[in-house]
Design a protein around this motif. Structure first.
Motif, PDB file in Angstrom:
ATOM      1  N   VAL A  17      39.966  26.735  44.244  1.00 37.01           N
ATOM      2  CA  VAL A  17      39.171  27.815  43.652  1.00 37.01           C
ATOM      3  C   VAL A  17      39.757  29.180  44.017  1.00 37.01           C
ATOM      4  O   VAL A  17      39.946  30.050  43.157  1.00 37.01           O
ATOM      5  CB  VAL A  17      37.702  27.723  44.103  1.00 37.01           C
ATOM      6  N   ALA A  18      40.078  29.375  45.295  1.00 37.41           N
ATOM      7  CA  ALA A  18      40.640  30.658  45.724  1.00 37.41           C
ATOM      8  C   ALA A  18      41.996  30.905  45.073  1.00 37.41           C
ATOM      9  O   ALA A  18      42.299  32.026  44.641  1.00 37.41           O
ATOM     10  CB  ALA A  18      40.766  30.687  47.248  1.00 37.41           C
ATOM     11  N   SER A  19      42.829  29.868  44.966  1.00 38.98           N
ATOM     12  CA  SER A  19      44.158  30.033  44.359  1.00 38.98           C
ATOM     13  C   SER A  19      44.039  30.332  42.868  1.00 38.98           C
ATOM     14  O   SER A  19      44.775  31.172  42.337  1.00 38.98           O
ATOM     15  CB  SER A  19      44.993  28.766  44.567  1.00 38.98           C
ATOM     16  N   ARG A  20      43.127  29.660  42.175  1.00 39.42           N
ATOM     17  CA  ARG A  20      42.953  29.901  40.746  1.00 39.42           C
ATOM     18  C   ARG A  20      42.487  31.326  40.490  1.00 39.42           C
ATOM     19  O   ARG A  20      42.933  31.977  39.542  1.00 39.42           O
ATOM     20  CB  ARG A  20      41.942  28.907  40.179  1.00 39.42           C
ATOM     21  N   ARG A  21      41.612  31.826  41.334  1.00 39.66           N
ATOM     22  CA  ARG A  21      41.107  33.184  41.138  1.00 39.66           C
ATOM     23  C   ARG A  21      42.173  34.227  41.426  1.00 39.66           C
ATOM     24  O   ARG A  21      42.202  35.286  40.806  1.00 39.66           O
ATOM     25  CB  ARG A  21      39.883  33.418  42.030  1.00 39.66           C
ATOM     26  N   SER A  22      43.056  33.939  42.368  1.00 39.69           N
ATOM     27  CA  SER A  22      44.068  34.935  42.721  1.00 39.69           C
ATOM     28  C   SER A  22      45.312  34.842  41.851  1.00 39.69           C
ATOM     29  O   SER A  22      45.965  35.852  41.583  1.00 39.69           O
ATOM     30  CB  SER A  22      44.462  34.784  44.196  1.00 39.69           C
ATOM     31  N   ARG A  23      45.639  33.645  41.338  1.00 42.50           N
ATOM     32  CA  ARG A  23      46.892  33.459  40.599  1.00 42.50           C
ATOM     33  C   ARG A  23      46.694  33.196  39.111  1.00 42.50           C
ATOM     34  O   ARG A  23      47.659  33.178  38.359  1.00 42.50           O
ATOM     35  CB  ARG A  23      47.711  32.342  41.237  1.00 42.50           C
ATOM     36  N   GLY A  24      45.446  32.972  38.702  1.00 43.01           N
ATOM     37  CA  GLY A  24      45.177  32.863  37.276  1.00 43.01           C
ATOM     38  C   GLY A  24      45.025  31.436  36.780  1.00 43.01           C
ATOM     39  O   GLY A  24      45.580  30.491  37.344  1.00 43.01           O
ATOM     40  N   GLN A  25      44.268  31.304  35.692  1.00 39.06           N
ATOM     41  CA  GLN A  25      43.990  29.993  35.120  1.00 39.06           C
ATOM     42  C   GLN A  25      45.233  29.290  34.578  1.00 39.06           C
ATOM     43  O   GLN A  25      45.389  28.079  34.787  1.00 39.06           O
ATOM     44  CB  GLN A  25      42.928  30.128  34.024  1.00 39.06           C
ATOM     45  N   PRO A  26      46.153  29.983  33.870  1.00 39.61           N
ATOM     46  CA  PRO A  26      47.349  29.278  33.370  1.00 39.61           C
ATOM     47  C   PRO A  26      48.167  28.656  34.494  1.00 39.61           C
ATOM     48  O   PRO A  26      48.632  27.512  34.371  1.00 39.61           O
ATOM     49  CB  PRO A  26      48.124  30.382  32.639  1.00 39.61           C
ATOM     50  N   TRP A  27      48.371  29.399  35.574  1.00 38.30           N
ATOM     51  CA  TRP A  27      49.109  28.853  36.728  1.00 38.30           C
ATOM     52  C   TRP A  27      48.388  27.636  37.279  1.00 38.30           C
ATOM     53  O   TRP A  27      49.015  26.597  37.546  1.00 38.30           O
ATOM     54  CB  TRP A  27      49.236  29.928  37.814  1.00 38.30           C
ATOM     55  N   ALA A  28      47.061  27.736  37.453  1.00 40.56           N
ATOM     56  CA  ALA A  28      46.293  26.641  38.020  1.00 40.56           C
ATOM     57  C   ALA A  28      46.360  25.403  37.138  1.00 40.56           C
ATOM     58  O   ALA A  28      46.527  24.275  37.621  1.00 40.56           O
ATOM     59  CB  ALA A  28      44.840  27.068  38.224  1.00 40.56           C
ATOM     60  N   ARG A  29      46.250  25.592  35.816  1.00 40.67           N
ATOM     61  CA  ARG A  29      46.292  24.456  34.890  1.00 40.67           C
ATOM     62  C   ARG A  29      47.657  23.765  34.952  1.00 40.67           C
ATOM     63  O   ARG A  29      47.748  22.529  34.967  1.00 40.67           O
ATOM     64  CB  ARG A  29      46.000  24.934  33.473  1.00 40.67           C
ATOM     65  N   HIS A  30      48.717  24.565  35.006  1.00 40.28           N
ATOM     66  CA  HIS A  30      50.066  23.996  35.084  1.00 40.28           C
ATOM     67  C   HIS A  30      50.251  23.197  36.368  1.00 40.28           C
ATOM     68  O   HIS A  30      50.800  22.078  36.349  1.00 40.28           O
ATOM     69  CB  HIS A  30      51.098  25.128  34.998  1.00 40.28           C
ATOM     70  N   GLN A  31      49.787  23.748  37.485  1.00 44.81           N
ATOM     71  CA  GLN A  31      49.937  23.048  38.764  1.00 44.81           C
ATOM     72  C   GLN A  31      49.119  21.758  38.793  1.00 44.81           C
ATOM     73  O   GLN A  31      49.561  20.734  39.318  1.00 44.81           O
ATOM     74  CB  GLN A  31      49.522  23.974  39.910  1.00 44.81           C
ATOM     75  N   LEU A  32      47.919  21.794  38.223  1.00 44.35           N
ATOM     76  CA  LEU A  32      47.097  20.582  38.186  1.00 44.35           C
ATOM     77  C   LEU A  32      47.742  19.501  37.320  1.00 44.35           C
ATOM     78  O   LEU A  32      47.675  18.310  37.659  1.00 44.35           O
ATOM     79  CB  LEU A  32      45.696  20.907  37.659  1.00 44.35           C
ATOM     80  N   ASP A  33      48.351  19.886  36.217  1.00 52.27           N
ATOM     81  CA  ASP A  33      49.045  18.912  35.379  1.00 52.27           C
ATOM     82  C   ASP A  33      50.165  18.233  36.161  1.00 52.27           C
ATOM     83  O   ASP A  33      50.339  16.999  36.089  1.00 52.27           O
ATOM     84  CB  ASP A  33      49.617  19.596  34.135  1.00 52.27           C
ATOM     85  N   ARG A  34      50.909  19.020  36.907  1.00 57.75           N
ATOM     86  CA  ARG A  34      51.996  18.452  37.708  1.00 57.75           C
ATOM     87  C   ARG A  34      51.457  17.549  38.808  1.00 57.75           C
ATOM     88  O   ARG A  34      52.021  16.486  39.087  1.00 57.75           O
ATOM     89  CB  ARG A  34      52.840  19.581  38.300  1.00 57.75           C
ATOM     90  N   ALA A  35      50.345  17.974  39.429  1.00 55.60           N
ATOM     91  CA  ALA A  35      49.738  17.140  40.475  1.00 55.60           C
ATOM     92  C   ALA A  35      49.233  15.818  39.893  1.00 55.60           C
ATOM     93  O   ALA A  35      49.384  14.751  40.498  1.00 55.60           O
ATOM     94  CB  ALA A  35      48.590  17.894  41.146  1.00 55.60           C
TER      95      ALA A  35
END
Length: 363
Positions: A17-35
């Motif tokens: 949650v903290a990372s998504r808020r600081s780095r943005g939804q597109p970054w978070a979505r991309h990282q989750l896809d890779r995970a």
């Protein structure tokens, strides 16, 4: 023939949650896809394993086998492989929490509950590791320190940020206690939040006691219960800030983001300046400050600080003959090398090239 046993491994992305808020939804979505692909790669081809995502940032992996001891050994190895794969293939870290083996009707559901209970200890133990089933709770102990007197004082003078910061620091102190379990910490937190409600509530009954019907309108029970579901320290700090701000009238108290920006404007030339420095100076948690920069300004703390420093450096390069190493020091960098690195990344050229293009000597 004995019924097979099932053990669950819960893969939980750290500080999502903290990372998504600081780095943005597109970054978070991309990282989750890779995970997600990493989790699938580890479990694919194992006939005794299955996995399913549990949004927004978890995967539940189930392993089955006839012998519970062998099954736990296999689950431990799989959990470490899952964690290592995510760390290696994403910019994230993950915690993998293991339950205990269960069999018979309801065994799968019991295995999942066990893994989720183990994962609640992530709040105490931290992330980026494999957590096995913890010892039973030992409830009933008092908190290590009491903060009610100071908490009431800050609330009564309208120091919302100070009250929230005090609570966050108190949580960090509690987390240092040996043998602490999540239920006990949650009970302490609920007690402190109910104390805040009691202090701010102006409605009293005839005998002087709090009108809890009115008080619960300020802090609905469902929001209070939400704290028992939090297993990330970063998110707990954000949640505390937001909850205290919801409860306590500001009475014209300065906005936390405005205070942070003012402090940065006054101190950005200090090369030792950090987010933690600002947080301590204005009595707010660093997680909440990061959240505010992301939500209200669409940027990060570091980008804002870098912008202030580069703006000052560009002004000096365009209007003075100071050597580049002196410009670096005046702008908050420890060396000309550090300034050159940041300058090329954000401006697209070196400080010397920028000066050549923009310098105008004073008449």
């Amino acid at each position: 023939m004995n019924a097979p046993f099932t053990v669950a491994a819960l893969v939980d992305i750290d500080d999502f949650v903290a990372s998504r808020r600081s780095r943005g939804q597109p970054w978070a979505r991309h990282q989750l896809d890779r995970a997600g692909r990493a989790v699938q790669a580890v479990t694919y081809g194992r006939p005794t394993a299955s996995c399913r995502p549990t949004p927004p940032d978890e995967w539940l992996v189930l392993l089955t086998g006839d012998d519970p001891h062998t099954l736990m050994t296999e689950a431990g190895g799989l959990a470490e492989e899952l964690r290592t794969r995510i760390v290696g293939e994403t910019e994230l870290t993950a915690t993998v929490s293991l339950g205990t083996p269960h069999s018979g009707p309801g065994g799968v559901a019991a295995a999942e509950r066990g893994a989720r209970w183990t994962n609640s200890y992530k709040l105490l133990l931290g992330g980026d590791q494999v957590i096995t089933s913890p010892a039973p709770d030992r409830p009933g102990s008092p908190p290590p320190v009491r903060i009610e007197a100071e908490l009431a004082r800050r609330i009564q003078v309208g120091d919302v940020g100070g009250a929230a910061g005090l609570l966050s620091n108190w949580v960090d102190r509690c987390l240092q206690e040996r043998d602490l379990d999540p239920k006990t910490l949650h009970s302490w937190l609920m007690g402190e939040l109910l104390f805040v409600v009691d202090v701010v509530n102006g409605s009293r009954l005839a005998g002087g006691s709090t009108d809890w019907l009115d008080a619960c309108a300020r802090l609905p029970v469902e929001r209070l219960i939400t704290v028992t579901e939090i297993h990330e320290r970063s998110y707990l700090h954000i949640w505390l800030e937001e909850t205290v701000r919801r409860l306590v009238p500001s009475d014209g108290a300065k906005d936390i983001l405005t205070m942070a920006e003012s402090y940065l404007t006054a101190h950005y030339t200090d090369p030792r300046l950090r987010l933690s420095t600002v947080a301590e100076a204005i009595s707010a948690s660093p997680f909440y400050i990061s959240h505010l920069f992301a939500e209200e300004r669409g940027t990060t703390f570091l980008r804002h600080l870098t912008g202030l420093r580069l703006r000052h450096a560009r002004t000096l390069l365009s209007t003075s003959a100071l050597p580049v190493d002196a410009v670096a020091v005046e702008s908050g960098y420890l060396s000309a090398k550090a300034l050159r690195s940041v300058f090329r990344r954000h401006v697209g050229c070196s400080p010397t090239e920028y000066r050549r293009q923009t310098y105008r000597a004073r008449p």
